[in-house]
Design an enzyme around this catalytic site. Structure first.
Site, mmCIF file in Angstrom:
data_model
loop_
_atom_site.group_PDB
_atom_site.id
_atom_site.type_symbol
_atom_site.label_atom_id
_atom_site.label_comp_id
_atom_site.label_asym_id
_atom_site.label_seq_id
_atom_site.Cartn_x
_atom_site.Cartn_y
_atom_site.Cartn_z
ATOM 1 N N GLY A 179 0.844 -1.188 0.000
ATOM 2 C CA GLY A 179 0.000 0.000 0.000
ATOM 3 C C GLY A 179 0.876 1.234 0.000
ATOM 4 O O GLY A 179 0.836 2.043 0.921
ATOM 5 N N TRP A 182 1.724 7.359 -2.639
ATOM 6 C CA TRP A 182 2.424 8.142 -3.663
ATOM 7 C C TRP A 182 3.941 7.986 -3.574
ATOM 8 O O TRP A 182 4.671 8.745 -4.197
ATOM 9 C CB TRP A 182 2.039 9.614 -3.541
ATOM 10 C CG TRP A 182 0.657 9.879 -4.060
ATOM 11 C CD1 TRP A 182 0.276 10.077 -5.354
ATOM 12 C CD2 TRP A 182 -0.545 9.979 -3.290
ATOM 13 N NE1 TRP A 182 -1.073 10.280 -5.443
ATOM 14 C CE2 TRP A 182 -1.614 10.227 -4.191
ATOM 15 C CE3 TRP A 182 -0.833 9.878 -1.931
ATOM 16 C CZ2 TRP A 182 -2.931 10.375 -3.772
ATOM 17 C CZ3 TRP A 182 -2.146 10.017 -1.525
ATOM 18 C CH2 TRP A 182 -3.175 10.269 -2.437
ATOM 19 N N THR A 201 0.691 -0.965 -5.006
ATOM 20 C CA THR A 201 -0.533 -0.195 -4.840
ATOM 21 C C THR A 201 -1.549 -0.683 -5.858
ATOM 22 O O THR A 201 -1.176 -1.272 -6.878
ATOM 23 C CB THR A 201 -0.281 1.312 -5.035
ATOM 24 O OG1 THR A 201 -1.520 2.030 -4.910
ATOM 25 C CG2 THR A 201 0.315 1.615 -6.399
ATOM 26 N N GLN A 206 -1.697 6.691 -8.124
ATOM 27 C CA GLN A 206 -0.552 6.610 -7.224
ATOM 28 C C GLN A 206 0.619 5.899 -7.881
ATOM 29 O O GLN A 206 1.784 6.294 -7.698
ATOM 30 C CB GLN A 206 -0.961 5.887 -5.937
ATOM 31 C CG GLN A 206 -1.906 6.683 -5.063
ATOM 32 C CD GLN A 206 -2.250 5.961 -3.783
ATOM 33 O OE1 GLN A 206 -2.139 4.736 -3.689
ATOM 34 N NE2 GLN A 206 -2.693 6.699 -2.782
ATOM 35 N N CYS A 363 -13.867 12.601 10.915
ATOM 36 C CA CYS A 363 -12.768 11.739 11.364
ATOM 37 C C CYS A 363 -12.036 12.358 12.545
ATOM 38 O O CYS A 363 -11.681 11.663 13.506
ATOM 39 C CB CYS A 363 -11.797 11.489 10.209
ATOM 40 S SG CYS A 363 -12.439 10.386 8.931
#
Length: 410
Positions: A179, A182, A201, A206, A363
């Site tokens: 994962g 960038w 990824t 990305q 969040c």
């Protein structure tokens, strides 16, 4: 007005004034806290609120049917979160929640094809969007505030350095970044001991961006990023790192994930898993977040991880809980997004900007209200894969703080 009264009875902190679609004003007063006023313009909102409150509120705000007349988005959500915690559930509410969670657990199963589709939903947004609120290295995960007043660039640099310390990079080490985003973390780690880094990824945006950054940095001989699912990796590595990816794995795949980490990790290797987690088991993310932000997302609890880690033959060598670090990260992201809101509106539209505001503020509220945190779990196969005490982490950071130019190489 039953649904409004139900919420109002549980407001104990803050004051919420609601003008309904018929023009009637309702006030719910708690002790202290913020004072917020909203106006509703859709007569059907209250019916939807009873069945799917998070989705109804989120969509109403996005569509302009819930207008904030006093207070901030954060303050409005803070009042709602407090009220919802106190509401608990009735029989119908519990039934609907149970049914919804079962559906979302199925959606969080995340086979390879679904994982790819879910990633594309969020991470393949226009490239320019993320430049509006992330640091220069595009670290889209929790920063590390070694100094409480650090800015975003410094805190993300310290996060990368903190992770590097726990991975004990050595010359000739081969590292896998699961994962890889960038590419900022992988490129940063490659500088320590001339590591050889593979990043994977599922995001086309990305993947293209990170490989372009590698070429511009002249690191193509040591760093490569691949468009690949973790279940498709066949090689083995001395170090494995995964930051912000476990949230997309899904509980049905935890066993597969840790078994794959174990298979890929060499006998003297070290792995580090960095993830959003729940202080108490939460499970599938709410309806609004699942539909608009992270489809297939699931908030892991540490208790859910341990059984799969043990079954995979891995040893837990260190656990660290980052409590308010992500709340501070989100606060800085939101400030940057607000500074660039006109640019975001030009990229998308007003509805998207409202959606993003709810996402970032919601969040942050969760992290500040003791619902969410971030955990870092260090794993190994050998008891002596890491030093006897945790002093090596501080020593590594102190040694490399000024010599590793993280801000320049992200």
């Amino acid at each position: 007005m039953l649904s409004l009264d139900l919420i109002g009875r549980h407001i104990s902190v803050g004051t919420l004034h609601v003008t309904d679609a018929a023009g009637r004003r309702h006030s719910f007063v708690g002790d202290g806290g913020p004072e917020v006023a909203i106006r509703l313009t859709d007569h059907g909102f209250l019916r939807r609120l009873i069945v799917q409150p998070e989705l109804a509120i989120g969509e109403a705000y996005m569509d302009g049917h819930l207008v904030l007349e006093q207070g901030t988005v954060y303050e409005f959500l803070e009042i709602l979160f407090d009220a919802r915690e106190r509401m608990g559930g009735g029989g119908f509410r519990n039934l609907m929640t149970w049914i919804g969670d079962r559906i979302k657990l199925v959606a969080a199963a995340n086979p390879v094809w679904r994982s790819r589709r879910n990633v594309e939903h969020h991470y393949d947004l226009k490239d320019e969007l993320f430049e509006l609120f992330l640091d220069r290295g595009r670290q889209y995960s929790c920063a590390y505030f070694a100094e409480p007043d650090a800015d975003l660039e410094a805190a993300q640099h310290r996060k990368k350095l903190h992770i590097a310390a726990k991975l004990l990079p050595e010359t000739g080490t081969r590292l896998l970044d699961i994962g890889s985003g960038w590419g900022g973390l992988g490129m940063f780690l490659a500088r320590f001991g001339s590591l050889s880094v593979d990043g994977i990824t599922l995001s086309h945006e990305q993947h293209d961006y990170s490989n372009r950054m590698v070429r511009e940095a002249g690191l193509g001989n040591r760093v490569q990023f691949h468009l690949k699912d973790y279940r498709q990796v066949e090689e083995t590595y001395d170090r494995i790192v995964s930051v912000g990816m476990l949230e997309h794995v899904g509980p049905a795949n935890y066993g597969t994930f840790y078994s794959q980490v174990s298979r890929m990790l060499r006998e003297n290797g070290v792995a580090l898993i960095h993830s959003i987690g729940a202080f108490r088991k939460i499970g599938p993310i709410n309806d609004w977040m699942s539909r608009y932000i992270f489809p297939g997302g699931y908030i892991p609890a540490l208790s859910e991880q341990m059984v799969h880690i043990e079954r995979a033959g891995l040893l837990v060598t260190d656990i660290e809980i980052l409590r308010l670090h992500y709340a501070e990260t989100l606060r800085l992201w939101n400030q940057a997004f607000q500074r660039n809101r006109d640019k975001a509106r030009a990229l998308y539209d007003e509805r998207f900007c409202r959606m993003w505001e709810l996402y970032l503020n919601g969040c942050e509220v969760c992290f500040r209200r003791r619902m969410l945190m971030v955990f870092q779990v260090q794993l190994a196969k050998s008891l002596d894969a890491v030093p006897l005490t945790r002093d090596y982490i501080t020593e590594f950071e102190r040694r490399h703080l000024n010599t590793a130019d993280g801000l320049a190489i992200s």
